[in-house]
Write a protein that holds these residues in place. Structure first.
Motif, PDB file in Angstrom:
ATOM      1  N   LYS A   1       0.820  -1.214   0.000  1.00  0.00           N
ATOM      2  CA  LYS A   1       0.000   0.000   0.000  1.00  0.00           C
ATOM      3  C   LYS A   1       0.857   1.268   0.000  1.00  0.00           C
ATOM      4  N   LEU A   2       1.828   1.334   0.920  1.00  0.00           N
ATOM      5  CA  LEU A   2       2.647   2.541   1.076  1.00  0.00           C
ATOM      6  C   LEU A   2       3.875   2.548   0.173  1.00  0.00           C
ATOM      7  N   GLY A   3       4.328   1.376  -0.171  1.00  0.00           N
ATOM      8  CA  GLY A   3       5.526   1.280  -0.990  1.00  0.00           C
ATOM      9  C   GLY A   3       6.786   1.520  -0.183  1.00  0.00           C
ATOM     10  N   GLN A   4       7.908   1.387  -0.855  1.00  0.00           N
ATOM     11  CA  GLN A   4       9.195   1.591  -0.212  1.00  0.00           C
ATOM     12  C   GLN A   4      10.270   1.730  -1.273  1.00  0.00           C
ATOM     13  N   ARG A   5      11.420   2.159  -0.825  1.00  0.00           N
ATOM     14  CA  ARG A   5      12.558   2.354  -1.710  1.00  0.00           C
ATOM     15  C   ARG A   5      13.320   1.038  -1.903  1.00  0.00           C
ATOM     16  N   LEU A   6      13.615   0.735  -3.160  1.00  0.00           N
ATOM     17  CA  LEU A   6      14.549  -0.332  -3.492  1.00  0.00           C
ATOM     18  C   LEU A   6      15.733   0.304  -4.197  1.00  0.00           C
ATOM     19  N   GLU A   7      16.921  -0.207  -3.909  1.00  0.00           N
ATOM     20  CA  GLU A   7      18.108   0.200  -4.638  1.00  0.00           C
ATOM     21  C   GLU A   7      18.605  -0.990  -5.449  1.00  0.00           C
ATOM     22  N   ILE A   8      19.108  -0.697  -6.631  1.00  0.00           N
ATOM     23  CA  ILE A   8      19.564  -1.755  -7.523  1.00  0.00           C
ATOM     24  C   ILE A   8      20.916  -1.375  -8.108  1.00  0.00           C
TER      25      ILE A   8
END
Length: 119
Positions: free
Chosen positions: A23-30
């Motif tokens: 629902k809120l989402g989040q940061r992913l780093e790649i």
């Protein structure tokens, strides 16, 4: 063998097992390490002789911002497939996918999944 590296790409995504993560989402780093025979293929200072890292970035951005999975392992595996399918000139792809907002009672920077495939 040469490599094209794209490091610390950050995206707001909606991946995770729990409802709040979706629902809120989040940061992913790649991080992406792309195998390409630069030494043999790039001879004339011409973009057509290489794989455009701008295009690869856009492929990664589009994939992670429009797909939602429970596991970042799935994100990593499916993204690996997507890159290899889209860029057949690459000889290998090595990905690291980092997640910072992890529901674990502990002190650490992040959780990271690492996958690699060669042709």
């Amino acid at each position: 063998m040469g490599y094209i590296n794209l490091n610390n790409m950050a995206f707001h995504t909606y991946n995770g097992v729990f409802g709040e993560e979706k629902k809120l989402g989040q940061r992913l780093e790649i991080d992406a390490k792309l195998g390409y025979p630069i030494e043999q293929k790039v001879r004339h200072d011409d973009l057509s002789e290489t794989v455009s890292y701008a295009d690869v970035y856009e492929t990664i951005r589009q994939f992670v911002t429009t797909n939602s999975f429970d596991l970042i392992e799935t994100v990593a595996n499916r993204l690996l497939d997507e890159i290899l399918t889209t860029y057949p000139a690459l000889t290998s792809v090595h990905l690291k996918v980092r997640k910072y907002a992890v529901p674990i009672a502990g002190i650490f920077d992040n959780v990271e999944i690492e996958v690699e495939r060669q042709r």
